[in-house]
Design a protein around this motif. Structure first.
Motif, mmCIF file in Angstrom:
data_model
loop_
_atom_site.group_PDB
_atom_site.id
_atom_site.type_symbol
_atom_site.label_atom_id
_atom_site.label_comp_id
_atom_site.label_asym_id
_atom_site.label_seq_id
_atom_site.Cartn_x
_atom_site.Cartn_y
_atom_site.Cartn_z
ATOM 1 N N PHE A 264 -9.764 -9.385 -5.516
ATOM 2 C CA PHE A 264 -8.195 -8.764 -4.933
ATOM 3 C C PHE A 264 -7.638 -9.448 -6.074
ATOM 4 O O PHE A 264 -6.232 -9.043 -6.503
ATOM 5 N N ILE A 265 -7.381 -10.537 -5.625
ATOM 6 C CA ILE A 265 -6.680 -11.910 -6.371
ATOM 7 C C ILE A 265 -6.609 -11.136 -8.164
ATOM 8 O O ILE A 265 -5.887 -11.123 -8.962
ATOM 9 N N PHE A 266 -8.024 -10.994 -8.768
ATOM 10 C CA PHE A 266 -8.016 -10.834 -10.423
ATOM 11 C C PHE A 266 -7.774 -9.527 -10.414
ATOM 12 O O PHE A 266 -6.687 -8.884 -11.897
ATOM 13 N N ILE A 267 -7.103 -8.384 -9.320
ATOM 14 C CA ILE A 267 -6.708 -7.541 -9.478
ATOM 15 C C ILE A 267 -4.824 -7.174 -10.268
ATOM 16 O O ILE A 267 -4.561 -6.846 -11.035
ATOM 17 N N PHE A 268 -4.610 -8.131 -9.154
ATOM 18 C CA PHE A 268 -2.983 -8.334 -9.016
ATOM 19 C C PHE A 268 -2.598 -9.283 -10.412
ATOM 20 O O PHE A 268 -1.999 -9.492 -11.362
ATOM 21 N N MET A 269 -3.660 -9.903 -11.117
ATOM 22 C CA MET A 269 -3.725 -11.444 -12.262
ATOM 23 C C MET A 269 -3.800 -10.012 -12.963
ATOM 24 O O MET A 269 -2.421 -10.416 -14.569
ATOM 25 N N LEU A 302 7.710 -2.921 -2.324
ATOM 26 C CA LEU A 302 6.636 -3.067 -2.529
ATOM 27 C C LEU A 302 5.936 -4.393 -1.714
ATOM 28 O O LEU A 302 5.463 -4.381 -1.569
ATOM 29 N N THR A 303 6.051 -5.410 -2.251
ATOM 30 C CA THR A 303 6.885 -7.156 -1.330
ATOM 31 C C THR A 303 6.952 -7.053 -0.612
ATOM 32 O O THR A 303 5.858 -7.553 0.489
ATOM 33 N N LEU A 304 7.592 -6.010 0.205
ATOM 34 C CA LEU A 304 8.339 -6.308 1.600
ATOM 35 C C LEU A 304 6.996 -5.244 2.550
ATOM 36 O O LEU A 304 6.986 -5.667 3.662
ATOM 37 N N ILE A 305 6.259 -4.119 1.852
ATOM 38 C CA ILE A 305 5.377 -3.793 3.204
ATOM 39 C C ILE A 305 3.926 -4.407 2.570
ATOM 40 O O ILE A 305 3.086 -4.149 3.460
ATOM 41 N N LEU A 306 3.833 -4.963 1.737
ATOM 42 C CA LEU A 306 2.531 -5.637 1.089
ATOM 43 C C LEU A 306 1.357 -5.938 2.832
ATOM 44 O O LEU A 306 0.439 -6.024 2.989
ATOM 45 N N LEU A 312 -7.370 -0.930 2.495
ATOM 46 C CA LEU A 312 -7.075 0.472 1.649
ATOM 47 C C LEU A 312 -6.165 0.376 0.535
ATOM 48 O O LEU A 312 -6.418 0.652 -0.645
ATOM 49 N N LEU A 313 -4.853 -0.051 1.424
ATOM 50 C CA LEU A 313 -4.196 -0.390 0.191
ATOM 51 C C LEU A 313 -3.194 -1.288 -0.741
ATOM 52 O O LEU A 313 -2.182 -1.327 -1.239
ATOM 53 N N VAL A 314 -3.696 -2.164 -0.714
ATOM 54 C CA VAL A 314 -4.070 -3.320 -0.669
ATOM 55 C C VAL A 314 -4.724 -3.444 -2.711
ATOM 56 O O VAL A 314 -2.886 -4.360 -3.394
ATOM 57 N N VAL A 315 -5.513 -2.931 -3.194
ATOM 58 C CA VAL A 315 -5.784 -2.760 -3.895
ATOM 59 C C VAL A 315 -4.153 -2.125 -5.037
ATOM 60 O O VAL A 315 -3.894 -3.005 -6.192
ATOM 61 N N PRO A 316 -4.267 -1.037 -4.738
ATOM 62 C CA PRO A 316 -2.972 -0.007 -5.786
ATOM 63 C C PRO A 316 -1.532 -0.792 -5.595
ATOM 64 O O PRO A 316 -1.030 -1.033 -6.849
ATOM 65 N N LEU A 317 -1.167 -1.384 -4.472
ATOM 66 C CA LEU A 317 -0.234 -2.153 -4.305
ATOM 67 C C LEU A 317 -0.083 -3.275 -4.790
ATOM 68 O O LEU A 317 1.161 -3.647 -5.812
ATOM 69 N N PHE A 318 -1.343 -3.830 -5.318
ATOM 70 C CA PHE A 318 -1.375 -5.149 -5.856
ATOM 71 C C PHE A 318 -1.555 -5.182 -7.203
ATOM 72 O O PHE A 318 -1.143 -5.876 -8.079
ATOM 73 N N PHE A 319 -2.028 -3.852 -7.252
ATOM 74 C CA PHE A 319 -1.959 -3.685 -9.559
ATOM 75 C C PHE A 319 -0.378 -3.448 -9.762
ATOM 76 O O PHE A 319 0.248 -3.835 -10.384
ATOM 77 N N LEU A 320 -0.236 -2.827 -8.677
ATOM 78 C CA LEU A 320 2.034 -1.891 -8.838
ATOM 79 C C LEU A 320 2.886 -3.612 -9.248
ATOM 80 O O LEU A 320 3.656 -3.906 -9.776
ATOM 81 N N ILE A 321 2.081 -4.498 -7.919
ATOM 82 C CA ILE A 321 3.754 -5.217 -8.016
ATOM 83 C C ILE A 321 2.687 -6.610 -8.709
ATOM 84 O O ILE A 321 3.892 -6.964 -10.109
ATOM 85 N N GLY A 322 1.903 -6.940 -9.147
ATOM 86 C CA GLY A 322 1.581 -7.544 -10.540
ATOM 87 C C GLY A 322 2.119 -6.905 -11.731
ATOM 88 O O GLY A 322 2.432 -7.820 -12.255
ATOM 89 N N PHE A 323 1.912 -5.790 -12.043
ATOM 90 C CA PHE A 323 2.521 -5.007 -13.007
ATOM 91 C C PHE A 323 4.286 -5.309 -13.333
ATOM 92 O O PHE A 323 4.476 -5.848 -14.525
ATOM 93 N N ILE A 324 4.706 -4.922 -11.770
ATOM 94 C CA ILE A 324 6.742 -4.928 -12.301
ATOM 95 C C ILE A 324 6.740 -5.758 -12.304
ATOM 96 O O ILE A 324 7.751 -6.297 -13.033
ATOM 97 N N ILE A 325 6.463 -6.882 -11.197
ATOM 98 C CA ILE A 325 6.992 -8.230 -10.756
ATOM 99 C C ILE A 325 6.933 -9.114 -12.329
ATOM 100 O O ILE A 325 7.219 -9.964 -12.838
ATOM 101 N N THR A 326 5.734 -8.945 -12.994
ATOM 102 C CA THR A 326 5.603 -10.151 -14.359
ATOM 103 C C THR A 326 5.799 -9.577 -15.549
ATOM 104 O O THR A 326 5.353 -10.222 -16.493
ATOM 105 N N SER A 327 6.222 -7.626 -15.331
ATOM 106 C CA SER A 327 6.950 -7.658 -16.919
ATOM 107 C C SER A 327 7.885 -8.013 -17.518
ATOM 108 O O SER A 327 8.506 -7.623 -18.590
ATOM 109 N N SER A 328 8.772 -8.766 -16.776
ATOM 110 C CA SER A 328 10.092 -9.999 -17.477
ATOM 111 C C SER A 328 9.452 -11.287 -18.180
ATOM 112 O O SER A 328 9.897 -12.293 -18.106
#
Length: 408
Positions: A264-269, A302-306, A312-328
């Protein structure tokens, strides 16, 4: 050599991709070694009987030394560039790495991660400067190439835990000594190019040194820099909570094993790596301030509901949060460089270093809160931090930054 001479050399049009790839590789090696520290947390917790507070202090030591010292080395580099600080920083990291792999107790570990942190602090300001020098007119893309190497290295922390440290324990850290040696070789090559660029820049810039040195920074740009540091600080606190403690949340609240939690951590990273790479080109197209705003406000719902969703929903949320929050991630560095183009090294160290170092304080706070309350309490606290991205609305637009620099 003065900052003015170096910056005149940076006005080249061509983007030197070979150097960008090389410095990105050096960044990858540096940050993958630094990622060894949090990757070892689940192992150290068991083998050395560490509590969450002690883990927080280890994270504090490596992040504080690697981050808060970056503006110091950056300020020095603005006054007098020292290209061979790049391989020297990697050598310091290697020394700390050896000590970390052989540490028998908590206090020796703290001393070892101090060296790892200092090595990283030496590397980053000069690494950002090299990316700036080789960027040509594609500063967003160049900074993304440079930063994606570091983020990819950091993303491998859960892989290291699952496939190296779980089976081989603390001694598995010593296998990274070879990685550090390869990094030293690559950064020595980059340093030779850097040294040549300085020599060329001295000849080109002699007539314009006085003009650039005397040019001061507009007060509004100074205020914007302070606000930007605070925005990055908030983002860093969120990242510190996820990278250092979410694995324990998965283990305690969802009943996962150490190895399963790393997936899960790897997916976020890895989502963060993709976001970092695409963020720069998107900022070149849509504006830097807009991407900074999107990266935090877009991730906030997304972070508020995580903390409350089923596994089951942690993986898609983790991916989206990691992508969006790190885009800057790379965008904030370029934006800071444009706020204060006279102080490239210092502002690069400030954004990548000091602001992220404040995340180290967050790690200590999180560890203490987790011991007092629970890991879930820490995750809920973290979930509100991206809302501070609303402060981005008070930053000047890209066009206004250019206008203020021209007027002042």
């Amino acid at each position: 050599m003065t900052v003015a001479a170096k910056q005149q050399n940076n006005l080249q049009i061509a983007t030197i991709y070979g150097i960008l790839v090389a410095i990105s590789a050096g960044h990858f090696f540096n940050d993958s070694i630094q990622a060894v520290v949090p990757a070892m947390f689940p192992i150290l917790e068991k083998t050395l009987n560490l509590n969450y507070s002690q883990i927080g202090w280890i994270a504090f030591m490596v992040n504080m030394t690697s981050s808060v010292m970056q503006p110091v080395f950056g300020y020095y580099a603005d006054k007098r560039s020292t290209p061979f600080l790049l391989p020297f920083g990697m050598f310091m990291t290697m020394v700390g790495l050896i000590g970390f792999g052989l540490s028998p107790n908590f206090f020796v570990i703290l001393c070892s991660v101090f060296f790892i942190g200092i090595g990283s602090a030496v590397f980053h300001p000069e690494g950002s400067r090299v990316a700036y020098m080789a960027a040509g007119n594609k500063r967003g893309l160049a900074q993304s190439i440079y930063q994606v190497g570091g983020n990819f290295g950091q993303s491998l922390a859960p892989v290291f835990t699952a496939f190296i440290f779980v089976p081989f324990g603390q001694k598995g850290v010593l296998s990274f000594v070879m990685v550090a040696m390869i990094g030293i070789i690559i950064l020595s090559f980059v340093s030779n190019w850097y040294k040549g660029q300085i020599a060329v820049g001295v000849k080109k810039a002699k007539k314009k040194v006085a003009e650039v040195v005397q040019k001061s920074v507009h007060p509004k740009l100074k205020t914007a820099m302070i606000l930007l540091v605070f925005i990055v600080f908030a983002r860093s606190w969120y990242s510190a909570g996820i990278s250092n403690f979410y694995q324990f949340y998965l283990i305690d609240d969802y009943g996962l094993s150490i190895k399963q939690a790393q997936i899960f951590i790897f997916i976020f990273m890895i989502a963060g790596v993709i976001g970092t790479f695409l963020g720069g080109p998107l900022a070149d197209r849509f504006g830097k301030r807009n991407i900074i705003l999107f990266s935090l406000i877009g991730a906030a719902p997304l972070t508020l509901i995580l903390p409350y969703v089923p596994l089951l929903l942690v993986v898609p949320l983790f991916f989206l949060i990691g992508f969006i929050i790190t885009s800057s991630f790379s965008v904030t560095v370029v934006y800071a460089q444009e706020l204060m183009p006279q102080k490239i090294g210092m502002v690069s160290g400030l954004i990548v270093g000091f602001a992220f170092g404040m995340g180290a304080i967050g790690a200590v706070l999180y560890g203490t809160l987790a011991d007092i309350f629970s890991i879930k309490f820490v995750m809920i606290f973290c979930s509100f931090l991206p809302l501070l991205g609303l402060l981005t609305l008070f930053l000047p637009s890209d066009e206004k930054v250019r206008r203020l620099n021209e007027e002042h």
